[in-house]
Scaffold this motif. Sequence first.
Motif, PDB file in Angstrom:
ATOM      1  N   ARG A  57      14.937  -7.408  27.258  1.00 12.80           N
ATOM      2  CA  ARG A  57      15.471  -6.302  26.463  1.00 12.80           C
ATOM      3  C   ARG A  57      14.353  -5.542  25.751  1.00 12.80           C
ATOM      4  NH1 ARG A  57      20.651  -9.433  23.611  1.00 12.80           N
ATOM      5  NH2 ARG A  57      22.098  -9.188  25.380  1.00 12.80           N
ATOM      6  N   PHE A  58      14.621  -4.270  25.481  1.00 13.94           N
ATOM      7  CA  PHE A  58      13.620  -3.472  24.779  1.00 13.94           C
ATOM      8  C   PHE A  58      13.367  -4.008  23.376  1.00 13.94           C
ATOM      9  CE2 PHE A  58      12.096  -0.029  22.134  1.00 13.94           C
ATOM     10  CZ  PHE A  58      11.088   0.511  22.914  1.00 13.94           C
ATOM     11  N   VAL A  59      14.397  -4.561  22.751  1.00 13.08           N
ATOM     12  CA  VAL A  59      14.258  -4.992  21.358  1.00 13.08           C
ATOM     13  C   VAL A  59      13.629  -6.391  21.282  1.00 13.08           C
ATOM     14  CG1 VAL A  59      15.968  -3.473  20.340  1.00 13.08           C
ATOM     15  CG2 VAL A  59      16.703  -5.653  21.339  1.00 13.08           C
ATOM     16  N   THR A  60      12.463  -6.516  21.883  1.00  9.34           N
ATOM     17  CA  THR A  60      11.633  -7.712  21.784  1.00  9.34           C
ATOM     18  C   THR A  60      10.266  -7.267  21.297  1.00  9.34           C
ATOM     19  OG1 THR A  60      11.079  -7.482  24.130  1.00  9.34           O
ATOM     20  CG2 THR A  60      12.855  -9.010  23.578  1.00  9.34           C
ATOM     21  N   GLN A  61       9.498  -8.202  20.791  1.00  9.91           N
ATOM     22  CA  GLN A  61       8.267  -7.812  20.106  1.00  9.91           C
ATOM     23  C   GLN A  61       7.238  -7.155  21.032  1.00  9.91           C
ATOM     24  OE1 GLN A  61       7.890  -7.781  16.754  1.00  9.91           O
ATOM     25  NE2 GLN A  61      10.059  -8.335  16.856  1.00  9.91           N
ATOM     26  N   GLY A  62       7.251  -7.487  22.310  1.00  6.66           N
ATOM     27  CA  GLY A  62       6.314  -6.843  23.216  1.00  6.66           C
ATOM     28  C   GLY A  62       6.484  -5.334  23.261  1.00  6.66           C
ATOM     29  N   TYR A  63       7.744  -4.897  23.318  1.00  6.83           N
ATOM     30  CA  TYR A  63       8.037  -3.463  23.290  1.00  6.83           C
ATOM     31  C   TYR A  63       7.955  -2.908  21.871  1.00  6.83           C
ATOM     32  CZ  TYR A  63       9.921  -3.625  28.076  1.00  6.83           C
ATOM     33  OH  TYR A  63      10.071  -3.769  29.437  1.00  6.83           O
ATOM     34  N   LEU A  64       8.546  -3.620  20.924  1.00  3.86           N
ATOM     35  CA  LEU A  64       8.652  -3.091  19.565  1.00  3.86           C
ATOM     36  C   LEU A  64       7.301  -2.962  18.882  1.00  3.86           C
ATOM     37  CD1 LEU A  64      11.804  -5.059  18.409  1.00  3.86           C
ATOM     38  CD2 LEU A  64      11.687  -2.613  18.931  1.00  3.86           C
ATOM     39  N   GLY A  65       6.395  -3.891  19.153  1.00  4.15           N
ATOM     40  CA  GLY A  65       5.068  -3.783  18.567  1.00  4.15           C
ATOM     41  C   GLY A  65       4.348  -2.540  19.052  1.00  4.15           C
ATOM     42  N   ALA A  66       4.492  -2.240  20.352  1.00  2.00           N
ATOM     43  CA  ALA A  66       3.877  -1.033  20.906  1.00  2.00           C
ATOM     44  C   ALA A  66       4.540   0.215  20.342  1.00  2.00           C
ATOM     45  CB  ALA A  66       3.974  -1.057  22.426  1.00  2.00           C
ATOM     46  N   LEU A  67       5.865   0.166  20.192  1.00  2.00           N
ATOM     47  CA  LEU A  67       6.572   1.301  19.600  1.00  2.00           C
ATOM     48  C   LEU A  67       6.117   1.527  18.165  1.00  2.00           C
ATOM     49  CD1 LEU A  67       8.848   3.458  19.624  1.00  2.00           C
ATOM     50  CD2 LEU A  67      10.400   1.639  18.828  1.00  2.00           C
ATOM     51  N   ALA A  68       6.017   0.461  17.403  1.00  2.00           N
ATOM     52  CA  ALA A  68       5.605   0.598  15.996  1.00  2.00           C
ATOM     53  C   ALA A  68       4.221   1.228  15.896  1.00  2.00           C
ATOM     54  CB  ALA A  68       5.618  -0.772  15.321  1.00  2.00           C
ATOM     55  N   ARG A  69       3.333   0.894  16.814  1.00  2.00           N
ATOM     56  CA  ARG A  69       1.982   1.452  16.769  1.00  2.00           C
ATOM     57  C   ARG A  69       1.986   2.965  16.907  1.00  2.00           C
ATOM     58  NH1 ARG A  69      -2.053   3.466  19.731  1.00  2.00           N
ATOM     59  NH2 ARG A  69      -0.791   3.473  21.634  1.00  2.00           N
ATOM     60  N   VAL A  70       2.860   3.493  17.788  1.00  2.00           N
ATOM     61  CA  VAL A  70       2.823   4.931  18.065  1.00  2.00           C
ATOM     62  C   VAL A  70       3.703   5.742  17.115  1.00  2.00           C
ATOM     63  CG1 VAL A  70       2.315   4.472  20.486  1.00  2.00           C
ATOM     64  CG2 VAL A  70       4.678   4.936  19.795  1.00  2.00           C
ATOM     65  N   MET A  71       4.509   5.069  16.290  1.00  2.00           N
ATOM     66  CA  MET A  71       5.382   5.796  15.373  1.00  2.00           C
ATOM     67  C   MET A  71       4.704   6.004  14.026  1.00  2.00           C
ATOM     68  SD  MET A  71       9.269   4.587  16.218  1.00  2.00           S
ATOM     69  CE  MET A  71       9.930   6.039  15.402  1.00  2.00           C
TER      70      MET A  71
END
Length: 233
Positions: free
Chosen positions: A151-165
């Motif tokens: 799922r997208f809502v896992t730290q692998g995706y969310l950590g990358a999202l947080a970096r670019v936001m």
Amino acid sequence: MSDQPVTERRNFYGRVHGKTLRASQKGYLAEDLGKVRLQGVSVEDNPGRVPLNTAGLFGGRPLWLEVGFGGGEHLVHMAARYQEVGIIGCEPFVNGVAMLLGKIRAAGVENLAIHPGDVRDLFDVLPAASVAKCFLNYPDPWPKARHHRRRFVTQGYLGALARVMAPGAEFRVATDIPDYVRQTLEEVPGAGFDLVAQAGAGGAWEDWLSTRYEQKALREGRSPHYLTFRRKG
């Protein structure tokens, strides 16, 4: 030299092809995709993972992102409503990309770009704190427990999202799957986001456009849930 991390080989589990494309959809892909496709995202196009010049991409307008735009109706709706921003839509499913291109033609919007591939490749090359708003609408639920890590809502995706936001940037999630709500509420705050609001059916955002996935969920008796997060400063 880029200061971006070296991209590892990744497994991709979602669909990229569906039903046979209609002739008109094949035409959209052949004639229109090149005009709106974001350049410099794939490893093949950008092996050094040099960050994109997002400031110049939309003439300095604020940058929004939709992860998995499905058939594209929400993406086009937001681009038409907020012409003062630029929006990147990311979707690996070629049928969805073709549907979006048809909607872009009909609406005549010009303030959007497409990455027709894995969003992780896009995260690699987006500059830090460059995204002002992100949408995750009806993501693949991966219902089996052994697949929840996809799922997208896992730290692998969310950590990358947080970096670019950017600090204070808004992250919206819409889903009809109760267990996806559970995992979202558990995982997103840990990636550096505060929960701002959550609502059930009837509590969508003021500018929300109900997608075909939501309409299907409603027909099948599943209730939507809307979550709003904000990137910590």
